[in-house]
Design a protein around this motif. Structure first.
Motif, short mmCIF file in Angstrom:
data_model
loop_
_atom_site.label_atom_id
_atom_site.label_comp_id
_atom_site.label_asym_id
_atom_site.label_seq_id
_atom_site.Cartn_x
_atom_site.Cartn_y
_atom_site.Cartn_z
N ALA A 1 35.40 38.62 32.82
CA ALA A 1 35.77 39.35 34.04
C ALA A 1 35.19 38.69 35.28
O ALA A 1 35.84 38.62 36.33
CB ALA A 1 35.30 40.80 33.94
N CYS A 2 33.97 38.17 35.16
CA CYS A 2 33.35 37.47 36.28
C CYS A 2 34.15 36.22 36.66
O CYS A 2 34.42 35.97 37.83
CB CYS A 2 31.92 37.09 35.93
N VAL A 3 34.56 35.45 35.65
CA VAL A 3 35.36 34.25 35.90
C VAL A 3 36.69 34.61 36.54
O VAL A 3 37.15 33.94 37.49
CB VAL A 3 35.59 33.48 34.58
N ILE A 4 37.33 35.66 36.06
CA ILE A 4 38.61 36.10 36.63
C ILE A 4 38.45 36.44 38.11
O ILE A 4 39.25 36.00 38.95
CB ILE A 4 39.15 37.32 35.86
N SER A 5 37.44 37.22 38.43
CA SER A 5 37.25 37.64 39.83
C SER A 5 36.94 36.46 40.73
O SER A 5 37.47 36.36 41.85
CB SER A 5 36.12 38.68 39.93
N MET A 6 36.12 35.52 40.26
CA MET A 6 35.78 34.35 41.07
C MET A 6 37.00 33.47 41.29
O MET A 6 37.22 32.95 42.40
CB MET A 6 34.66 33.56 40.39
N ALA A 7 37.83 33.32 40.25
CA ALA A 7 39.04 32.51 40.39
C ALA A 7 39.99 33.11 41.41
O ALA A 7 40.57 32.39 42.24
CB ALA A 7 39.73 32.38 39.03
N CYS A 8 40.17 34.42 41.36
CA CYS A 8 41.06 35.09 42.32
C CYS A 8 40.55 34.96 43.75
O CYS A 8 41.31 34.67 44.68
CB CYS A 8 41.20 36.56 41.95
N LEU A 9 39.25 35.17 43.94
CA LEU A 9 38.67 35.11 45.28
C LEU A 9 38.68 33.68 45.84
O LEU A 9 38.92 33.48 47.03
CB LEU A 9 37.25 35.67 45.25
#
Length: 409
Positions: A393-401
């Motif tokens: 989930a952390c990786v997903i959020s960082m990629a989106c941002l």
């Protein structure tokens, strides 16, 4: 407009707190106090009775796509007032039910009301009314649901002990119908533009009469073509799924040799983390959505690891439980703010309604799935799996941002 003049947006925050603290608090946070008395009275297992909660999650998931469209077309004041009335009437009617299947039907109606009152209330209204400080206001609104549990659980428990569970349902329904529902009808307003105002914190007064359709961001049709939209759905599903590990903290503590009283302290530490986490995540997101995303995901994962490594130390267990509470807090606050930051505000209600389906689905699937995994393996492997998913989930959020930042650079 004078800078120090009271802004009606803060009345909207009060309305959000009422929906989260009373409607959601009574429906979710206080559900557990009815499990044993109702099951005993009906002569059924607690697990059989608890299925009504799963029905509620499913009904919310099915209703959410329609709730987003309805909020685009019709008055938010009327829709949220009607949802509150449905919620109150359903809670009151549960005091009349005689068979478990009737509770399943009631769960469906509760789910329909929660699609509006839980998943769409504060994200839609705060997005419409706040240009700045939305993160803090989101944290305050979400924290109200925990406060509602703190206030109403003892009240409900007292009524059940003195008069019975049926009277407790009547009491809860009456509280909703006599307080929240009329206050929403009286105080809620659809948009600041409908009152000749602009969003709180909007710098340019020339936009005070702008319609919602002129706001920045992708349309719903455009969002569906973006990988970030589906990444946000994955983020929401993981966060809600991992948050349900909170149900297993007391059992884990007891399995390591702690008494029931100390296991209860572990559960309480998590609730403290949830409440403070919601407030602090809201404040942090007003400054950096990236920081908020990292704290709630990796903080939650770190909390699970602390729980595993500190199984012989109560202070470490309490610390781990507290930090895991930040994961729980991130379900509401971080998902809301991440969606707003990545997708902006143009078709926010409809976009968030679809993403919220993943929240409901995550809760419905994971709450039972983790239990099966514990039975098949152990608490250790289950918590490690949860920590791994939070890392994803952390990786997903960082990629989106980072993708969002690149498009604006």
């Amino acid at each position: 407009m004078e800078k120090n003049r009271f802004h009606y947006a803060f009345v909207i925050v009060v309305c959000c707190c009422l929906m989260m603290g009373v409607n959601v608090g009574l429906t979710f946070s206080c559900a557990g106090i009815f499990y044993n008395p109702v099951s005993k009275d009906l002569g059924i297992d607690v697990g059989v009775f608890g299925i009504y909660m799963s029905v509620m999650y499913v009904a919310s998931a099915l209703m959410l796509p329609f709730s987003g469209r309805l909020l685009e077309r019709y008055s938010a004041r009327k829709l949220f007032t009607a949802a509150s009335a449905l919620n109150g009437l359903t809670l009151a009617s549960m005091g009349l039910l005689q068979a478990v299947w009737q509770f399943y039907v009631a769960g469906a109606f509760l789910g329909i009301s929660m699609a509006f009152l839980l998943y769409m209330s504060y994200p839609t209204l705060l997005n419409r009314w706040f240009h700045t400080r939305m993160g803090l206001m989101t944290g305050i609104s979400c924290a109200a649901s925990g406060l509602g549990g703190v206030i109403f659980n003892p009240i409900g428990g007292t009524v059940i002990s003195a008069l019975g569970w049926r009277e407790a349902y009547f009491t809860f329904g009456g509280i909703v119908l006599l307080t929240v529902t009329p206050l929403l009808a009286l105080l809620l307003r659809d948009t600041p533009e409908s009152m000749g105002l602009k969003k709180f914190g909007a710098a340019d007064s020339s936009h005070s009469t702008a319609s919602l359709s002129t706001e920045q961001g992708k349309t719903f049709a455009e969002a569906k073509k973006m990988w970030m939209f589906y990444a946000l759905i994955g983020f929401a599903f993981i966060m809600m799924g991992c948050s349900t590990l909170n149900l297993f903290l007391p059992g884990y503590a007891e399995s390591t040799g702690f008494s029931l009283e100390k296991a209860s302290l572990v559960a309480s530490a998590s609730m403290i983390g949830v409440t403070l986490g919601k407030l602090l995540l809201g404040y942090i997101n007003d400054r950096s959505c990236m920081t908020g995303a990292i704290l709630c995901t990796l903080g939650g994962a770190g909390g699970l690891l602390l729980l595993l490594s500190g199984k012989d130390s109560l202070p470490l267990m309490l610390t781990g439980s507290f930090f895991f509470g930040w994961c729980y807090a991130g379900v509401t606050v971080q998902t809301t703010m991440l969606t707003r930051t990545v997708m902006d505000t143009r078709d926010y209600a409809r976009i968030f309604s679809v993403i919220s389906i993943a929240l409901s689905a995550g809760g419905a699937i994971a709450s039972g799935g983790w239990g099966l995994l514990v039975d098949a393996t152990s608490y250790t492997s289950t918590f490690l799996t949860g920590a791994l998913f939070l890392g994803v989930a952390c990786v997903i959020s960082m990629a989106c941002l980072m993708r969002k930042a690149k498009t604006h650079s």
